[in-house]
Design a protein around this motif. Sequence first.
Motif, PDB file in Angstrom:
ATOM      1  N   HIS A  87       0.830  -1.217   0.000  1.00 24.93           N
ATOM      2  CA  HIS A  87       0.000   0.000   0.000  1.00 24.93           C
ATOM      3  C   HIS A  87       0.861   1.262   0.000  1.00 24.93           C
ATOM      4  O   HIS A  87       2.023   1.230   0.401  1.00 24.93           O
ATOM      5  CB  HIS A  87      -0.897   0.020   1.248  1.00 24.93           C
ATOM      6  N   HIS A  89       0.476   5.036   1.891  1.00 25.32           N
ATOM      7  CA  HIS A  89      -0.309   5.545   3.006  1.00 25.32           C
ATOM      8  C   HIS A  89      -1.348   6.521   2.453  1.00 25.32           C
ATOM      9  O   HIS A  89      -1.123   7.163   1.435  1.00 25.32           O
ATOM     10  CB  HIS A  89       0.600   6.195   4.059  1.00 25.32           C
ATOM     11  N   GLU A  96       7.563   5.307   7.392  1.00 26.81           N
ATOM     12  CA  GLU A  96       7.435   4.148   8.285  1.00 26.81           C
ATOM     13  C   GLU A  96       8.795   3.476   8.451  1.00 26.81           C
ATOM     14  O   GLU A  96       9.615   3.517   7.535  1.00 26.81           O
ATOM     15  CB  GLU A  96       6.438   3.160   7.646  1.00 26.81           C
ATOM     16  N   TYR A  98      10.536  -0.326   9.272  1.00 27.16           N
ATOM     17  CA  TYR A  98      10.378  -1.770   9.384  1.00 27.16           C
ATOM     18  C   TYR A  98      11.720  -2.332   9.824  1.00 27.16           C
ATOM     19  O   TYR A  98      12.756  -1.829   9.408  1.00 27.16           O
ATOM     20  CB  TYR A  98      10.118  -2.397   8.008  1.00 27.16           C
ATOM     21  N   HIS A 135       4.817   0.101  -0.231  1.00 31.50           N
ATOM     22  CA  HIS A 135       5.706  -0.890   0.372  1.00 31.50           C
ATOM     23  C   HIS A 135       5.012  -2.226   0.544  1.00 31.50           C
ATOM     24  O   HIS A 135       3.802  -2.289   0.789  1.00 31.50           O
ATOM     25  CB  HIS A 135       6.266  -0.391   1.707  1.00 31.50           C
ATOM     26  N   HIS A 157      -4.170   3.605   5.254  1.00 31.86           N
ATOM     27  CA  HIS A 157      -3.695   2.672   4.225  1.00 31.86           C
ATOM     28  C   HIS A 157      -4.493   2.858   2.951  1.00 31.86           C
ATOM     29  O   HIS A 157      -5.716   2.813   2.982  1.00 31.86           O
ATOM     30  CB  HIS A 157      -3.841   1.228   4.715  1.00 31.86           C
TER      31      HIS A 157
HETATM   32 ZN    ZN Z   1       2.586   1.080   5.785  1.00 32.15          ZN
END
Ligand code: ZN
Length: 181
Positions: A87, A89, A96, A98, A135, A157
Motif C-alpha cells: 500500500h 499511506h 514508516e 520496518y 511498500h 492505508h
Molecule cells: Zn505502511
Amino acid sequence: MDTKDQVLFFEGKLQGSPVHNIQRKVKDLEGIFQDQEAYQNIDPETLVYEVFSYLPVKEGTEGGLFFGLSRVFPGLVGNEYFMTKGHFHSKIDRGEFYWCIEGHGIMLLMDMEGNTKAEEMSPGTLHYVPGYTAHRMVNTGSETLAAGACWPSDAGHDYEKIARSGFTRKVMKVNNRATLV
Ligand code: ZN
Ligand code: PAN
C-alpha cells in the motif's frame, strides 16, 4: 504496576490484551498475484500472512504512532512468492520504519513514478519507507518472514492504487532463485 494493558514484543510475537490480529488468506488477495490459474488452484483458506498490531491511539490521530508485527508465511502462487498486499499511506507523505526479526525476504519500495527498489530482509535489517512510497514484504525464504513496523497513527492505508496498477516489478522464483522481474 497495572499489567492488564501491557504489551509484550519478544520471540517473534506481539502479545497483550490491546493487540489486534488480522489474517490474510489466499481468498483475501484476489488480483494481487500474477498467475490467475495458479491462484484458483490454491486452497482459498491458505494463510498467507498475519499482522498483529498495537494501536494505542485512535486511527487518524495526528502525532501518535502505531506498532505492528507482520508475519508472512513461506509459499508460492505459481512462481510468485507469498507477500503482503502492499500500500501507499492515505496521507501519502507519511513514512514508516520496518525491521526484520525472522526469516528472509525482500522489502519492495515503489515511488509514485513507479521506480522500484528491493531491499534484502534478514534478521537485523532495518528499512526506512519514505513518504510517497508504496511498500510490500515478500517472503523468498523457506521459513516465516517476520518484521516489526512503526508508522504514524494518521497515515492510513491506501490499497486502491496497488489494486489498480500493482507494483511495476515482482519477485519471482526463477531457476530456484528469487529474481526481480
Ligand atoms: Zn505502511
Ligand atoms: C504494515 C502492513 C502489514 C501488512 O503494518 O500493514 O505489513 O501489509 P498490507 O497492509 O499491505 O496488507 C504497514 O505497512 N503499516 O502501515
